[in-house]
Write an enzyme that holds these catalytic residues in place. Structure first.
Site, PDB file in Angstrom:
ATOM      1  N   CYS A 277       0.817  -1.219   0.000  1.00 53.83           N
ATOM      2  CA  CYS A 277       0.000   0.000   0.000  1.00 53.83           C
ATOM      3  C   CYS A 277       0.853   1.272   0.000  1.00 53.83           C
ATOM      4  O   CYS A 277       0.348   2.358   0.282  1.00 53.83           O
ATOM      5  CB  CYS A 277      -0.954   0.007   1.196  1.00 53.83           C
ATOM      6  SG  CYS A 277      -2.345  -1.131   1.001  1.00 53.83           S
ATOM      7  N   GLY A 278       2.141   1.134  -0.296  1.00 51.03           N
ATOM      8  CA  GLY A 278       2.991   2.320  -0.417  1.00 51.03           C
ATOM      9  C   GLY A 278       3.964   2.542   0.715  1.00 51.03           C
ATOM     10  O   GLY A 278       4.564   3.624   0.811  1.00 51.03           O
TER      11      GLY A 278
ATOM     12  N   HIS B  71       3.558  -3.654   9.138  1.00 50.11           N
ATOM     13  CA  HIS B  71       2.317  -4.102   8.499  1.00 50.11           C
ATOM     14  C   HIS B  71       1.386  -4.736   9.536  1.00 50.11           C
ATOM     15  O   HIS B  71       0.357  -5.295   9.178  1.00 50.11           O
ATOM     16  CB  HIS B  71       2.608  -5.158   7.423  1.00 50.11           C
ATOM     17  CG  HIS B  71       3.381  -4.643   6.239  1.00 50.11           C
ATOM     18  ND1 HIS B  71       3.086  -3.454   5.617  1.00 50.11           N
ATOM     19  CD2 HIS B  71       4.426  -5.191   5.547  1.00 50.11           C
ATOM     20  CE1 HIS B  71       3.920  -3.279   4.588  1.00 50.11           C
ATOM     21  NE2 HIS B  71       4.728  -4.311   4.538  1.00 50.11           N
TER      22      HIS B  71
ATOM     23  N   TYR C 281      -2.828   6.574  -0.433  1.00 47.78           N
ATOM     24  CA  TYR C 281      -1.896   6.472  -1.552  1.00 47.78           C
ATOM     25  C   TYR C 281      -2.366   7.372  -2.690  1.00 47.78           C
ATOM     26  O   TYR C 281      -1.575   8.084  -3.316  1.00 47.78           O
ATOM     27  CB  TYR C 281      -1.883   5.005  -1.993  1.00 47.78           C
ATOM     28  CG  TYR C 281      -0.904   4.632  -3.062  1.00 47.78           C
ATOM     29  CD1 TYR C 281       0.340   4.091  -2.737  1.00 47.78           C
ATOM     30  CD2 TYR C 281      -1.231   4.742  -4.412  1.00 47.78           C
ATOM     31  CE1 TYR C 281       1.226   3.693  -3.723  1.00 47.78           C
ATOM     32  CE2 TYR C 281      -0.354   4.352  -5.398  1.00 47.78           C
ATOM     33  CZ  TYR C 281       0.874   3.828  -5.051  1.00 47.78           C
ATOM     34  OH  TYR C 281       1.755   3.435  -6.038  1.00 47.78           O
TER      35      TYR C 281
ATOM     36  N   THR D  46       8.646  11.733  -5.840  1.00 45.48           N
ATOM     37  CA  THR D  46       7.589  11.168  -6.675  1.00 45.48           C
ATOM     38  C   THR D  46       7.840   9.667  -6.814  1.00 45.48           C
ATOM     39  O   THR D  46       8.976   9.196  -6.703  1.00 45.48           O
ATOM     40  CB  THR D  46       7.565  11.792  -8.080  1.00 45.48           C
ATOM     41  OG1 THR D  46       8.781  11.456  -8.753  1.00 45.48           O
ATOM     42  CG2 THR D  46       7.387  13.300  -8.019  1.00 45.48           C
TER      43      THR D  46
ATOM     44  N   ALA E  65      10.471   8.986  -9.365  1.00 44.75           N
ATOM     45  CA  ALA E  65      11.834   9.347  -8.949  1.00 44.75           C
ATOM     46  C   ALA E  65      12.409   8.297  -8.004  1.00 44.75           C
ATOM     47  O   ALA E  65      13.579   7.920  -8.106  1.00 44.75           O
ATOM     48  CB  ALA E  65      11.828  10.723  -8.270  1.00 44.75           C
TER      49      ALA E  65
ATOM     50  N   GLY F 285       3.123   1.792  -9.631  1.00 46.44           N
ATOM     51  CA  GLY F 285       2.677   2.916  -8.821  1.00 46.44           C
ATOM     52  C   GLY F 285       1.499   3.675  -9.397  1.00 46.44           C
ATOM     53  O   GLY F 285       1.245   4.811  -8.996  1.00 46.44           O
TER      54      GLY F 285
END
Length: 304
Positions: free
Chosen positions: A67-68, A119, A204, A239, A242, A262
Site C-alpha cells: 500500500c505504499g 504491516h 496512496y 515522486t 523518482a 505505482g
C-alpha cells in the site's frame, strides 16, 4: 551508494535468498492466528518484539502490504534529513516485525527520531507505542490496486513462490490467507481509530494526486517545520517515479519490483466483472458508510 543503502539492500537480498525453493505453504507461518512470511518474520522475533520500547518521538508508519510503505519510508527519511539536518544511519529492515530477534537491542542505539514501519494489525502493535504516545501515520491504498500489486510482487520476484493464477491469489486475498492477513480486518480496526489524536490516516491516491500537499500534512502531524521550498524539493525527489528510478541502488535487485508501476487503477487489468462485484460487496459490508470508507473514495477509484 551510501553504506546504509548498501546494507539495507543486502538485508533485502538475504530475505529473497531465503525464499528460494519454497512453495506457497512453506512461505507462510501462523502466529497468533495471522499468516506471516517465513523469509522475514519468525516466532522468535515476535517473542523478542515484547522487549521493544517505543519512543514518544518515533515516526511510526503503518500500512497493509503493498500500500505504499516503502515509498512513504523514503519520504519520511527525506523529511527528517531536510528539516533536522540529520541522517538516519540504520541498516535494519525498517519493519519492526521483520529481522532477527536481536534487532530490538540494536534499535535502542539508534538516534531519534527513528522511522519505524509495520504491516501489523492495530491489535498486534506493541503497547508501548500507545503508552508513550508515539504518533502513527497510517497509509491506505484502495483494495483493488493493493491486491493486484500484491499479486504481481509474488509473481514477478523470481525467488518468491508464485500463485498459479490471479484467480487463485484473489481467493486467498479475499479470505485473508496472504502475508499479514486480511486487508479488510486491518481497515475495519483502523476505522475505529481514525479520529485518535496520535493517528493520521492518508491515502496512496491523495499522495499521487498532490504529493506536496501530502508532505506538508505529514510534516505538520509529526511536528516538523519545512519551508515551502523544502516541501517542494522533498516532493520533487519523492515522486513514485523518482524513487523507482533509484530503487536498484537503494533496494537492490528487488527494488524495481518493490516499486513496480505505482499507478492508480491498475486493478482493471486483472479483475473480472464477477471479482470486482465481489470486492465491492466486501468493501460495502466492512467499510460502507464509515469515515475511512469515505476517505478511500472507493466509488472514484474502484468502479469500472
Amino acid at each position: 551508494m551510501a553504506d546504509r543503502e548498501k546494507t539495507f539492500a543486502e538485508e533485502i537480498e538475504k530475505a529473497l535468498e531465503k525464499s528460494k525453493g519454497l512453495n506457497l505453504k512453506e512461505l507462510l507461518f501462523s502466529y497468533q492466528g495471522v499468516p506471516y512470511p517465513t523469509t522475514v518474520c519468525s516466532a522468535e522475533t515476535f517473542q523478542a518484539l515484547e522487549n521493544f520500547e517505543a519512543r514518544k518521538d518515533d515516526v511510526m508508519l503503518v500500512s497493509f502490504h503493498k500500500c505504499g510503505a516503502n515509498w512513504l519510508i523514503h519520504l519520511l527519511n527525506d523529511l527528517i534529513v531536510t528539516t533536522l539536518q540529520t541522517k538516519q544511519e540504520s541498516a535494519e529492515l525498517p519493519f519492526i516485525e521483520c529481522g532477527d530477534p536481536e534487532k530490538y537491542q540494536r534499535m535502542k542505539q539508534l538516534p531519534s527520531p527513528r522511522v519505524l514501519a509495520t504491516h501489523l494489525h492495530y491489535d498486534n502493535l506493541h503497547k508501548s507505542i500507545f503508552k508513550n504516545k508515539a504518533k502513527i501515520l497510517v497509509v491506505f491504498r484502495n483494495p483493488k490496486d493493493a491486491a493486484v500489486s500484491f499479486f504481481h510482487f509474488h509473481n514477478n520476484v523470481p525467488t518468491i513462490p508464485s500463485y498459479s493464477t490471479w484467480d487463485e491469489f484473489f481467493s486467498e486475498f479475499m479470505n485473508g490467507k496472504v502475508s499479514w492477513g486480511s486487508y479488510f480486518d486491518h481497515a475495519v480496526t483502523w476505522n475505529k481509530h481514525i479520529d485518535d489524536e496520535n493517528v493520521l490516516i492518508i491515502t496512496y491516491e491523495e499522495l499521487k494526486e498532490n504529493l506536496a500537499s501530502g508532505v506538508k500534512k505529514i510534516a505538520e502531524f509529526f511536528g516538523f517545520s519545512p519551508s515551502a521550498e523544502q516541501i517542494q524539493a522533498i516532493a520533487g525527489r519523492g515522486t513514485f517515479q523518482a524513487v523507482r528510478d533509484k530503487a536498484l541502488e537503494t533496494h537492490g535487485s528487488a527494488g524495481p519490483l518493490l516499486f513496480r508501476k505505482g499507478v492508480v487503477g491498475d486493478w482493471k487489468t486483472l479483475f473480472t466483472d464477477v471479482q470486482s462485484k465481489e470486492m465491492d460487496a466486501k468493501f460495502n459490508e466492512c467499510l460502507g458508510g464509515t469515515n475511512l470508507g469515505a476517505k478511500l473514495k472507493y466509488g472514484v477509484y474502484c468502479k469500472a
